[in-house]
Design a protein around this motif. Structure first.
Motif, PDB file in Angstrom:
ATOM      1  N   THR A 290       0.857  -1.180   0.000  1.00 37.19           N
ATOM      2  CA  THR A 290       0.000   0.000   0.000  1.00 37.19           C
ATOM      3  C   THR A 290       0.891   1.228   0.000  1.00 37.19           C
ATOM      4  O   THR A 290       2.106   1.133   0.194  1.00 37.19           O
ATOM      5  N   GLN A 291       0.285   2.382  -0.213  1.00 38.03           N
ATOM      6  CA  GLN A 291       1.012   3.643  -0.142  1.00 38.03           C
ATOM      7  C   GLN A 291       0.830   4.269   1.235  1.00 38.03           C
ATOM      8  O   GLN A 291       0.793   5.495   1.367  1.00 38.03           O
ATOM      9  N   ILE A 292       0.722   3.449   2.250  1.00 40.00           N
ATOM     10  CA  ILE A 292       0.508   3.895   3.626  1.00 40.00           C
ATOM     11  C   ILE A 292       1.717   3.441   4.441  1.00 40.00           C
ATOM     12  O   ILE A 292       2.059   2.260   4.438  1.00 40.00           O
ATOM     13  N   ASP A 293       2.356   4.376   5.149  1.00 38.76           N
ATOM     14  CA  ASP A 293       3.624   4.040   5.799  1.00 38.76           C
ATOM     15  C   ASP A 293       3.504   3.710   7.288  1.00 38.76           C
ATOM     16  O   ASP A 293       4.509   3.393   7.925  1.00 38.76           O
ATOM     17  N   ALA A 294       2.311   3.782   7.847  1.00 36.35           N
ATOM     18  CA  ALA A 294       2.103   3.405   9.245  1.00 36.35           C
ATOM     19  C   ALA A 294       1.230   2.152   9.284  1.00 36.35           C
ATOM     20  O   ALA A 294       0.257   2.043   8.534  1.00 36.35           O
ATOM     21  N   GLY A 295       1.573   1.232  10.168  1.00 34.73           N
ATOM     22  CA  GLY A 295       0.729   0.046  10.270  1.00 34.73           C
ATOM     23  C   GLY A 295       1.506  -1.204  10.579  1.00 34.73           C
ATOM     24  O   GLY A 295       2.586  -1.173  11.174  1.00 34.73           O
ATOM     25  N   ILE A 296       0.966  -2.324  10.148  1.00 36.13           N
ATOM     26  CA  ILE A 296       1.487  -3.642  10.492  1.00 36.13           C
ATOM     27  C   ILE A 296       2.411  -4.187   9.398  1.00 36.13           C
ATOM     28  O   ILE A 296       2.059  -4.196   8.222  1.00 36.13           O
ATOM     29  N   ASP A 297       3.583  -4.599   9.822  1.00 38.22           N
ATOM     30  CA  ASP A 297       4.447  -5.427   8.980  1.00 38.22           C
ATOM     31  C   ASP A 297       4.082  -6.868   9.310  1.00 38.22           C
ATOM     32  O   ASP A 297       4.346  -7.355  10.412  1.00 38.22           O
ATOM     33  N   GLN A 298       3.464  -7.566   8.367  1.00 36.48           N
ATOM     34  CA  GLN A 298       3.025  -8.941   8.621  1.00 36.48           C
ATOM     35  C   GLN A 298       4.167  -9.958   8.559  1.00 36.48           C
ATOM     36  O   GLN A 298       3.945 -11.150   8.706  1.00 36.48           O
ATOM     37  N   ARG A 299       5.371  -9.469   8.341  1.00 37.79           N
ATOM     38  CA  ARG A 299       6.567 -10.309   8.299  1.00 37.79           C
ATOM     39  C   ARG A 299       6.432 -11.437   7.273  1.00 37.79           C
ATOM     40  O   ARG A 299       6.542 -12.632   7.607  1.00 37.79           O
ATOM     41  N   PRO A 300       6.222 -11.081   6.017  1.00 34.66           N
ATOM     42  CA  PRO A 300       6.032 -12.121   4.993  1.00 34.66           C
ATOM     43  C   PRO A 300       7.254 -13.008   4.785  1.00 34.66           C
ATOM     44  O   PRO A 300       7.107 -14.181   4.423  1.00 34.66           O
ATOM     45  N   TYR A 301       8.447 -12.471   5.022  1.00 30.61           N
ATOM     46  CA  TYR A 301       9.643 -13.307   4.902  1.00 30.61           C
ATOM     47  C   TYR A 301       9.578 -14.463   5.912  1.00 30.61           C
ATOM     48  O   TYR A 301       9.890 -15.611   5.580  1.00 30.61           O
ATOM     49  N   GLY A 338       4.575   5.658  11.352  1.00 30.40           N
ATOM     50  CA  GLY A 338       4.781   6.315  10.059  1.00 30.40           C
ATOM     51  C   GLY A 338       4.248   7.729  10.073  1.00 30.40           C
ATOM     52  O   GLY A 338       3.537   8.157  10.993  1.00 30.40           O
ATOM     53  N   THR A 339       4.565   8.471   9.022  1.00 28.93           N
ATOM     54  CA  THR A 339       4.188   9.888   8.941  1.00 28.93           C
ATOM     55  C   THR A 339       2.686  10.097   8.782  1.00 28.93           C
ATOM     56  O   THR A 339       2.185  11.187   9.058  1.00 28.93           O
ATOM     57  N   MET A 340       1.974   9.070   8.338  1.00 31.16           N
ATOM     58  CA  MET A 340       0.533   9.240   8.095  1.00 31.16           C
ATOM     59  C   MET A 340      -0.304   9.057   9.352  1.00 31.16           C
ATOM     60  O   MET A 340      -1.528   9.223   9.322  1.00 31.16           O
ATOM     61  N   LEU A 341       0.356   8.729  10.458  1.00 26.09           N
ATOM     62  CA  LEU A 341      -0.346   8.588  11.716  1.00 26.09           C
ATOM     63  C   LEU A 341       0.515   9.186  12.839  1.00 26.09           C
ATOM     64  O   LEU A 341       1.022   8.452  13.687  1.00 26.09           O
ATOM     65  N   PRO A 342       0.697  10.516  12.855  1.00 29.07           N
ATOM     66  CA  PRO A 342       1.529  11.120  13.887  1.00 29.07           C
ATOM     67  C   PRO A 342       0.836  11.112  15.242  1.00 29.07           C
ATOM     68  O   PRO A 342      -0.386  10.964  15.331  1.00 29.07           O
ATOM     69  N   ARG A 343       1.626  11.261  16.285  1.00 26.34           N
ATOM     70  CA  ARG A 343       1.054  11.349  17.626  1.00 26.34           C
ATOM     71  C   ARG A 343       0.177  12.577  17.736  1.00 26.34           C
ATOM     72  O   ARG A 343       0.531  13.666  17.277  1.00 26.34           O
ATOM     73  N   GLN A 344      -0.997  12.414  18.358  1.00 26.17           N
ATOM     74  CA  GLN A 344      -1.927  13.511  18.534  1.00 26.17           C
ATOM     75  C   GLN A 344      -1.524  14.385  19.727  1.00 26.17           C
ATOM     76  O   GLN A 344      -1.057  13.876  20.731  1.00 26.17           O
TER      77      GLN A 344
END
Length: 344
Positions: A290-301, A338-344
Motif C-alpha cells: 500500500t502507499q501507507i507508511d504506518a501500520g502492520i508489517d506482517q513479516r512475509p519473509y 509512520g508519517t501518516m499517523l503522527p502522535r496527537q
C-alpha cells in the motif's frame, strides 16, 4: 583392533596425538588413509592407536561420510505452483515476493531447491508428470489472484502441500498465514496510544479474512459512544460505488483515524477532499503493498520460512495428501510508526 573396556572413556584422536607429540589432524589423516603423513609416521600412529585401544566413533564416522557425500549438493526439489493467469504479476507484490524469498532461502539451507512452476505455461497433468519424474514430494501454493481459477483438477495424494493464507478454501491443505485478528488488535491498541479517539476500520469483505474480527473485538475495550461500525466494502463493486459507501460512512461516523486493509482507501480520502494526516490519520494492516507508511508489517519473509519448515516436516513424516485435520501456523506481525499517523 581391540575394544575399550566398558567403564573406560573412549580414546580420542587427541589422546593418541598427545602420546606421540603430534597434531590430532595428523592422527586423523593416518587413521583414515589420507595423504599428508609419511609412511613411517602412519605406522607409528596406527601402532599407538592399537595399543591404546582406539575405536572409531560410528556416529561421527557416519556423519563425516554423509557430509562428504552431500557437500554442496541439493537433496531434492520443492515446487511452488503459480496459478496466476499472468505469472509475473505474483511476485510484483512485495508481500508475495517476500514469501518466495523466505521460502527459497530456507529451502536451500535445508538442502532443497525451490522451483516455480506456472500453470499458465504447463497444464496440471503435465505438472504431475514432471513432479513424478523429478521425485518432487512437497508443494507450496502461494495466494491466488482475483482472476485465478482454483487448483482443483489435481491429484494431491502423492504430495505434501502447504498453502499461504486462508482466503481461498481449495485445496483444503495445511497453511501458514499472518495472525490477522491479533495483528489488527495490536494496531488498534497502538493507534489509541498515539492519542486517537475515534478509530474506524475499512476493509474489503472476504469470508476467510480475519482483520475485521480483530477490530470488532478490540473495540470492546471502549465505551459505546466511541465504538464505530466497520465498513466492509464489496470487492466486486466498482471503485466509484465503494467510494460512495465510504463517503457515507465517513459522514455518519466522523473517525479521526482509519485502519484499513484496502489499498485504495488513501486515494478515496484524497478524492473526497481529506488530507492525510492533517484531517485524518491513516494506518494499514499491511505496509508492504500500500502507499501507507504506518501500520502492520506482517513479516512475509518469516511466513515464507515457516511454510518451508512445515512442508519439510510433513515430508519427513510422510504425511502425503490432503489432511483430515488441517494445521495452521499464524505468524505474529509488528507495528511500524509512520508519517501518516503522527502522535496527537
Amino acid at each position: 583392533m581391540s575394544t575399550p573396556e566398558p567403564d573406560r572413556p573412549r580414546i580420542s584422536l587427541r589422546d593418541i596425538a598427545g602420546e606421540l607429540g603430534i597434531s590430532h589432524v595428523s592422527v586423523s589423516k593416518a587413521l583414515r588413509g589420507l595423504p599428508g603423513v609419511s609412511d613411517a609416521m602412519r605406522a607409528r600412529i596406527q601402532e599407538k592407536a592399537e595399543q591404546m585401544g582406539y575405536v572409531p566413533d560410528p556416529l561421527l564416522s557416519a556423519l563425516s561420510n554423509y557430509r562428504k557425500k552431500h557437500a554442496g549438493r541439493i537433496q531434492s526439489e520443492l515446487a511452488w505452483i503459480n496459478a496466476w493467469p499472468h505469472p509475473e504479476e505474483l511476485r510484483e507484490h512485495n508481500e508475495f515476493n517476500q514469501y518466495w524469498e523466505g521460502a527459497s532461502k530456507t529451502a536451500e539451507r535445508m538442502g532443497y531447491r525451490l522451483e516455480a512452476f506456472n500453470t499458465a505455461d504447463i497444464s496440471l497433468p503435465r505438472l504431475q508428470s514432471i513432479f513424478t519424474a523429478r521425485n518432487i514430494q512437497g508443494i507450496l501454493l502461494p495466494p491466488l489472484s482475483n482472476t485465478s481459477a482454483p487448483i482443483t483438477a489435481f491429484d494431491w495424494s502423492a504430495y505434501c502441500v502447504v498453502r499461504f493464507g486462508s482466503a481461498v478454501p481449495e485445496p483444503p491443505a495445511h497453511f501458514v498465514s499472518s495472525s490477522q485478528a491479533a495483528n489488527t488488535m495490536l494496531a488498534f491498541d497502538r493507534i489509541q496510544q498515539l492519542g486517537y479517539q475515534r478509530i474506524g476500520f475499512v476493509c474489503e469483505y472476504w469470508r476467510r479474512r480475519f482483520f475485521g474480527s480483530g477490530y470488532v473485538w478490540a473495540q470492546k475495550s471502549l465505551p459505546p459512544n466511541r465504538q464505530l461500525p466497520l465498513l466492509a466494502l464489496n470487492p466486486e463493486d466498482s471503485f466509484e460505488t465503494q467510494q460512495r459507501e465510504f463517503s457515507r460512512w465517513l459522514e455518519q461516523n466522523q473517525p479521526d483515524a482509519i485502519l484499513t486493509d484496502n489499498s485504495e482507501t488513501r486515494e478515496m480520502l484524497h478524492n473526497l477532499g481529506f488530507r492525510v494526516p492533517d484531517d485524518i490519520g491513516l494506518a494499514t494492516t499491511s505496509i508492504h503493498d500500500t502507499q501507507i507508511d504506518a501500520g502492520i508489517d506482517q513479516r512475509p519473509y518469516e511466513i515464507g520460512r515457516a511454510a518451508v519448515r512445515m512442508l519439510t516436516a510433513l515430508i519427513a513424516d510422510k504425511s502425503f495428501g490432503l489432511p483430515d485435520c488441517r494445521n495452521e501456523i499464524l505468524i505474529e506481525g509488528r507495528w511500524l510508526d509512520g508519517t501518516m499517523l503522527p502522535r496527537q
